[in-house]
Design an enzyme around this catalytic site. Structure first.
Site: not given
Ligand SMILES: *Cc1c(COP(=O)(O)O)cnc(C)c1O
Length: 375
Positions: A36, A134, A265, A313
């Site tokens: 999956k 579930r 940063y 990023m």
């Protein structure tokens, strides 16, 4: 779907994957590879093709449309959709593509039974809830399930349930309780005339509990080389497993950072002595989590190099002073491994998951979205 704006390399070693699969063949006659979510980030098409030659007959996926996709790749094996049909299109697809789907609640069972009146006979897998809470029928639902089945063109060929904490050695009693509840459910089905394939164990359940192996296993994380028992007293059970995924990113620049200078940063890291840092071309936009700021490590030329300052990023800084001290130069274009890599500094899926604050499953799914190559 693939992240294509970066320079990451995800290498998938299909031999390791097949090796891991084979270590489970001795535990149970039928081992169902769970592929999956794009085979846990390893690639649905490539992984299914690599396994088809391995003496297996069934694949497990999540949604029905993942199963359809697998059929479209030319897969002729039995395909089990573990999440079952969600809408009318999914239900039609069960006949159209000859799929075995999990049916887990009464409305779904009635709806599929109704469509079967028109489309004809269909094999299904009954999903039972033995404690995960579930999906699945409960014991008290069985008389109604049987009543619906008897009036329908549906044939249950498999019964499945999922273990909630097979990877937690202290929860051994919970696993045994779930197995006992499942056995009672199987007995009730048998009394009703349905002698089905009993399917309970995931990777952890298969490794640790003989009573959970039953007729077939659902093998996920361990096939990709993740050890579900990492950091527990059962860790040894996963010692044969070999991670199939390795991920690297390029060094962009190397320079020194003087004592007292800060980096990245927010200046969250300040050098306590003169350092050499390498800027690596990977960041959170590449699914490399920002939670590894000042925490994670990479592997360059077999050495562990710690992340300094914030993960950005598309860039992350690492301290390469130790390597440079060993006379090993680091230059732009060198490979920094986020996962795997050479020598004693190799980074295991569990190492990375630990710094990341998650489990190997999430590491594979997220990093696997980058551009892959196969060896
Ligand atoms: C994902 C999944 C598995 C595989 O579990 P692993 O822990 O990765 O072996 C098995 N069964 C179900 C229902 C799943 O969703």
């Amino acid at each position: 779907m693939t992240i294509d704006y970066n320079k990451l390399k995800v290498r998938i070693n299909l031999d390791n994957l097949r090796h891991n699969y084979q270590t489970f063949k001795g535990l149970c006659d039928r081992v169902i590879p769970v592929i999956k979510s794009d085979a846990y980030g390893h690639g649905l098409a490539e992984v299914s093709r690599a396994l088809e030659s391995e003496d297996m007959d069934t694949f497990g996926v999540g949604f029905v449309h993942e199963a359809v996709k697998l059929r479209r790749f030319g897969c002729t094996k039995r395909i089990l959709a573990l999440l079952g049909p969600v809408d009318d299109g999914d239900i039609q697809a069960l006949w159209e593509h000859d799929l075995l789907a999990v049916i887990s609640h009464m409305a779904q069972l009635r709806q599929v039974a109704e469509v079967a009146e028109k489309n004809g006979p269909l094999n299904i897998c009954l999903k039972f809830d033995t404690g995960m809470r579930r999906l699945g029928f409960r014991s008290e639902d069985i008389p109604e399930v049987v009543a619906v089945l008897k009036q329908s063109k549906l044939t249950p060929v498999m019964a499945s349930s999922h273990l909630a904490s097979a990877d937690v050695p202290e929860h051994e009693a919970n696993v045994e309780a779930q197995a006992a509840i499942f056995q009672e459910m199987l007995d009730l089905l048998k009394e009703a005339g349905y002698d089905v394939e009993a399917n309970l164990a995931n990777s952890a359940g298969s490794l640790a509990f003989e009573l959970c192996r039953m007729d077939s296993l659902r093998l996920g994380i361990a096939m990709y080389g993740g050890n579900p028992f990492h950091g527990t007293q059962r860790e040894e059970l996963g010692r044969e497993l070999k991670p199939a995924m390795e991920v690297s990113a390029p060094v962009l620049q190397v320079h020194s950072l003087k004592k007292g200078e800060s980096i990245s940063y927010g200046w969250t890291y300040t050098a306590e002595s003169d350092l050499e840092v390498a800027i690596i071309g990977v960041g959170y936009a590449d699914n490399f989590s920002r939670s590894m700021s000042n925490v994670g490590q990479m592997n360059i030329k077999g050495y562990r190099v710690p992340i300094r300052g914030r993960v950005c990023m598309q860039m992350t800084a690492v301290d390469v002073t130790e390597l440079m001290g060993e006379g090993l130069g680091v230059v732009p274009g060198d490979e920094a491994f986020l996962l795997g890599g050479p020598g004693p500094g190799t980074i295991t899926p569990e190492d990375l998951a630990g710094w990341w604050g998650t489990i190997s499953y999430e590491v594979f799914c997220l990093l696997g979205m980058n551009q892959r190559e196969y060896i």
